[in-house]
Design an enzyme around this catalytic site. Structure first.
Site, PDB file in Angstrom:
ATOM      1  N   SER A 117       0.794  -1.244  -0.051  1.00 28.18           N
ATOM      2  CA  SER A 117      -0.013   0.098   0.012  1.00 28.18           C
ATOM      3  C   SER A 117       0.868   1.325  -0.014  1.00 28.18           C
ATOM      4  CB  SER A 117      -0.991   0.230   1.316  1.00 28.18           C
ATOM      5  OG  SER A 117      -1.640  -0.998   1.343  1.00 28.18           O
TER       6      SER A 117
HETATM    7  N1  SAH Z   1      -0.759  -5.216   4.025  1.00 24.37           N
HETATM    8  C1  SAH Z   1      -0.008  -5.444   2.558  1.00 24.37           C
HETATM    9  C2  SAH Z   1      -0.615  -5.117   1.401  1.00 24.37           C
HETATM   10  C3  SAH Z   1      -1.715  -6.008   1.271  1.00 24.37           C
HETATM   11  S1  SAH Z   1      -2.189  -6.102  -0.476  1.00 24.37           S
HETATM   12  C4  SAH Z   1       1.561  -5.106   2.742  1.00 24.37           C
HETATM   13  O1  SAH Z   1       1.730  -4.123   3.713  1.00 24.37           O
HETATM   14  O2  SAH Z   1       2.286  -5.252   1.923  1.00 24.37           O
HETATM   15  C5  SAH Z   1      -3.521  -7.322  -0.145  1.00 24.37           C
HETATM   16  C6  SAH Z   1      -3.084  -8.551   0.202  1.00 24.37           C
HETATM   17  O3  SAH Z   1      -4.255  -9.157   0.607  1.00 24.37           O
HETATM   18  C7  SAH Z   1      -2.608  -9.487  -0.880  1.00 24.37           C
HETATM   19  O4  SAH Z   1      -1.363 -10.038  -0.629  1.00 24.37           O
HETATM   20  C8  SAH Z   1      -3.585 -10.578  -0.914  1.00 24.37           C
HETATM   21  O5  SAH Z   1      -3.106 -11.923  -1.634  1.00 24.37           O
HETATM   22  C9  SAH Z   1      -4.176 -10.701   0.291  1.00 24.37           C
HETATM   23  N2  SAH Z   1      -5.392 -11.345   0.340  1.00 24.37           N
HETATM   24  C10 SAH Z   1      -6.793 -10.993  -0.450  1.00 24.37           C
HETATM   25  N3  SAH Z   1      -7.657 -12.157  -0.191  1.00 24.37           N
HETATM   26  C11 SAH Z   1      -7.269 -12.470   0.916  1.00 24.37           C
HETATM   27  C12 SAH Z   1      -8.069 -13.213   1.889  1.00 24.37           C
HETATM   28  N4  SAH Z   1      -9.145 -13.795   1.742  1.00 24.37           N
HETATM   29  N5  SAH Z   1      -7.167 -13.705   2.939  1.00 24.37           N
HETATM   30  C13 SAH Z   1      -5.915 -13.210   3.387  1.00 24.37           C
HETATM   31  N6  SAH Z   1      -5.231 -12.456   2.345  1.00 24.37           N
HETATM   32  C14 SAH Z   1      -6.044 -12.232   1.475  1.00 24.37           C
END
Ligand code: SAH
Length: 251
Positions: free
Chosen positions: A98
């Site tokens: 993000s």
């Molecule tokens: N917090 C992260 C950025 C998140 S991007 C950072 O600091 O880098 C969103 C993430 O959520 C992705 O890696 C994606 O694979 C994950 N995601 C999407 N759906 C999900 C779910 N149902 N459960 C867990 N993770 C999920």
């Protein structure tokens, strides 16, 4: 007297020669490493000043955490030069780390205290988890894409964040064994707030979550005497929260 003067002049000349020779010596490896670390530290301070503080984030613990966590170690090598830019960046598997301001905003609204137990959904690169780990005693983070979760877990260990536990799984279900949580941060967008997450929020707990299909609203939910209060924070764009069946598996 003359002899003393001659000795003094000689000593001075020797000193000057030594200085010049010294400055001509090639820099050793440790100096290069240090200046490299410093270059990123300067970029980080500038990032916090221009993108975070100037936009109204005031919590000094949050600002310090962003000044400290080496964001460039959470991005792929090809994104290194953009690590401190004012934007999200690709981390593979169609996912992103993000934008720094959004990380700061979501962290600030949770009003974290040292003793809090925090759940994150969407570990991604592990950057947000590291920011949380600077502020609270224990962080639990769930990632659905195994390769991303494992890489983030290794990275967090290497950087000394022993208070983060990563699990591969579906964040919709939360982490019942570790609940209740004082705070929950969801970094992928579901279309509606997953009920298990509301259940796993402690009384007095706070949850920040982007909700919506395309245009999303960042919501702050607080639980007070079993009731949920909702506050809109901002309009945002996050990657969608996926379910076990629909998950992306190609880098
Ligand atoms: N917090 C992260 C950025 C998140 S991007 C950072 O600091 O880098 C969103 C993430 O959520 C992705 O890696 C994606 O694979 C994950 N995601 C999407 N759906 C999900 C779910 N149902 N459960 C867990 N993770 C999920």
């Amino acid at each position: 007297m003359r002899i003393f003067f001659a000795i003094f002049t000689l000593a001075l000349a020797a000193f000057v020669v030594a200085m010049v020779t010294n400055s001509d010596r090639p820099k050793d490896i440790s100096m290069n490493e240090n200046s490299e670390i410093d270059a990123y530290a300067a970029q980080r301070l500038q990032m916090v000043d221009r993108q975070i503080r100037r936009r109204g984030i005031q919590d000094s613990r949050v600002l310090k955490a962003l000044e400290k966590v080496p964001r460039h170690l959470f991005v792929p090598p090809e994104e290194l030069s953009s690590a401190y830019d004012d934007s999200p960046l690709p981390i593979g598997y169609k996912q992103t780390i993000s934008q720094p301001y959004i990380v700061a905003l979501m962290t600030e609204v949770l009003k974290l205290e040292r003793g809090d137990k925090v759940l994150e959904i969407g570990t991604g690169s592990g950057y947000q988890a590291a920011i949380l780990a600077e502020l609270v005693d224990s962080v639990f983070s769930i990632e659905i894409v195994e390769a991303l979760g494992r890489a983030a877990e290794d990275r967090l260990k290497r950087l000394g964040y022993g208070n983060v536990t990563v699990r591969i799984g579906d964040g919709y279900k939360g982490w019942i064994e570790e609940s209740p949580f004082d705070a929950i941060i969801v970094t992928a967008a579901p279309e509606t707030v997953p009920l298990p997450l509301l259940d796993q929020l402690a009384d007095g707990g706070r949850m920040v979550i982007p909700v919506g299909a395309y245009v999303q609203e960042l919501e702050l939910l607080t639980k007070q005497d079993g009731r949920i209060h909702k506050k809109s924070i901002a309009s945002v764009r996050f990657v969608p929260m996926v379910s076990e069946e629909g998950k992306e598996s190609q880098p």
